[in-house]
Design an enzyme around this catalytic site. Sequence first.
Site, PDB file in Angstrom:
ATOM      1  N   ARG A  24      -9.333  -6.153  -5.136  1.00 19.65           N
ATOM      2  CA  ARG A  24      -9.865  -4.933  -3.882  1.00 19.65           C
ATOM      3  C   ARG A  24     -11.549  -5.003  -4.246  1.00 19.65           C
ATOM      4  NH1 ARG A  24      -5.710  -1.442  -7.573  1.00 19.65           N
ATOM      5  NH2 ARG A  24      -5.238  -0.306  -4.703  1.00 19.65           N
ATOM      6  N   GLY A  67      13.626   8.844 -13.034  1.00 15.20           N
ATOM      7  CA  GLY A  67      14.243   7.658 -13.316  1.00 15.20           C
ATOM      8  C   GLY A  67      15.401   7.587 -13.505  1.00 15.20           C
ATOM      9  N   ASP A  69       8.505  -4.533  -0.735  1.00  7.45           N
ATOM     10  CA  ASP A  69       7.902  -3.526  -0.898  1.00  7.45           C
ATOM     11  C   ASP A  69       8.297  -2.335   0.821  1.00  7.45           C
ATOM     12  OD1 ASP A  69       6.242  -4.197  -2.833  1.00  7.45           O
ATOM     13  OD2 ASP A  69       4.891  -3.198  -2.017  1.00  7.45           O
ATOM     14  N   GLY A  78       9.246   3.786  -5.425  1.00  2.00           N
ATOM     15  CA  GLY A  78       8.196   5.557  -5.362  1.00  2.00           C
ATOM     16  C   GLY A  78       8.180   5.562  -4.008  1.00  2.00           C
ATOM     17  N   ASP A  79       7.464   5.319  -3.426  1.00  2.34           N
ATOM     18  CA  ASP A  79       7.576   4.830  -2.051  1.00  2.34           C
ATOM     19  C   ASP A  79       8.031   5.352  -1.066  1.00  2.34           C
ATOM     20  OD1 ASP A  79       4.282   4.874  -2.923  1.00  2.34           O
ATOM     21  OD2 ASP A  79       4.853   2.401  -2.448  1.00  2.34           O
ATOM     22  N   GLY A  90       0.688  -1.545   0.058  1.00  8.44           N
ATOM     23  CA  GLY A  90      -0.021   0.212  -0.144  1.00  8.44           C
ATOM     24  C   GLY A  90       1.237   0.904   0.353  1.00  8.44           C
TER      25      GLY A  90
END
Length: 401
Positions: free
Chosen positions: A121, A240, A358, A321-322, A47
Site C-alpha cells: 500500500r 472483547g 470481512d 469491529g467494523d 477496508g
Amino acid sequence: MSGPAAGTAVDATTTDVVCLGESMVTFLPSQPGRLADVPSFGRGIGGAESNVACALAAAGHRAAWVGRVGADGFGDHLVETIASYGVDTSAVRRDPVRPTGIYFRTATDRGTDTHEVAYYRAGSAASAMSPANVPYEELFAGRILHLSGITAALSGDCLALLRELTAARPGRPLVSFDVNHRPHLWRGGDADASVLLELARRADLVFVGEDEAEEAWGIVGADAIRAAVPEPSVLVVKRGSAGATVFASGLRPGPRSANAGGDEDVAGARSSSAGGAESDARRAGSAGRGADDADTGTAGPDTVTHVPALRVDVVAAVGAGDAFAAGFLSATLRGLPVRDRARHGHLMAAAVLTVPGDLTEPPARDHADRLVALDDEAWGTLRLGPGWTAADRAPEEVRTP
C-alpha cells in the site's frame, strides 16, 4: 490533481452515512498455513470504512463511500464490488498515477502469533488523499460522517485531512470515529498513535477497544478511557468477550456542528433532549437489566450502559469491529435506545464472525430486532453459529447450549 468522480454527486437529501477511507483488494488464502506455503488465494475487498458502508447499505441504509483508488483493474474491482452492496461510490476519485493498494493474509486470527499480513500500500492512491483533493460537498452530505484512525496513519496528507474533517465548523455532520489502531502503520512515520487520541476528542461518536487504548495510549479500563476522551457525546468502549460499555451524554457546549440539537433521530448524539443518547440510555436502563447484563447507571454527566457480548462460534476473527460499528450506527440512525444500539452492534459482529471474510449479509431487520428485544436471561444464553443470519426463526428457536 484528483480525477473526476464517476456518476452523480452524493445527494444530501438521501444519504444517511458517508464513510471516507482506504479500501484495498485483499487476497484470502485457499488453505491455512504460512503465506510461503499457501498455493493460491481468492480475491476479496478490505477496508474499515468501506466495510461499514457495505454493511449499512446491506442493512437498508443509504450509505456512500468516498475514497481514492488507482486507474487500474484493482480499482475497478473495488468500486464495482462496493457498489454491488448498494453503496454510492459516485464520489470515489481515480488516481492516474498511483496504484490501488492490495494485501495478502493468512487464515489465522490476527491476534495470534502465527497471523501474517503482507501489505502493498506504500505510495497507493489512497495514501494521496489530502484536504486539497477530496469532495467536501459530498463528505458533508450525510447525516453521519464515519472516519477511522487507519486513514490518519497512511500519510501526512491523510492526517491533515482527518484533522480538517474533525475540526469544528458550521454544517459539519455528526462525526463518527473508529480509533482502529494498527501499530504497523505508525512505525517510522512523522506522527505516532497518540494523534488518534487528538482525533477521538474532536469527534461526536467514538469507537475504541480496551486493548487498543492500552497499546496506543497506555490507558487501562473503560472509565480511564472516558476520562481521557471526555468530549464525544457517545463513547463506545469495546471489551472483547466482556461486551461493550457505552458512555452517553448530551452534546457539550461549543460550535462542533451547526446542526447540533437538530435531527434528533440521528440517535441524539447531538442532543440531550428527549430521544437523545442520554435519555435513550436511561430508558434502556429501566427495561429490566440484571446485575450480570446491560447494567445502566450514571457517572457524572454520563449515562453508562454495559452490554454483554454474545457467544459466537467463530469462523474467522476479521471484520468484527467494523461490523459492530455498522450495527451501532444503524440503530443510531433509527433512534433506538443505547442498549439496543450496542446489541445490534454485537449481532452485526456475530454475522461477520461466522463467515470467512470481512463482509456478509446481515440478519433481516425484524430478525435482529426480535433478538435485540430478548430479556437479559435469553440474551445471555444466545449462541450463534454459521448460517444463523439466514435462519429467520423466533428467538426461542435460536440455538442455545
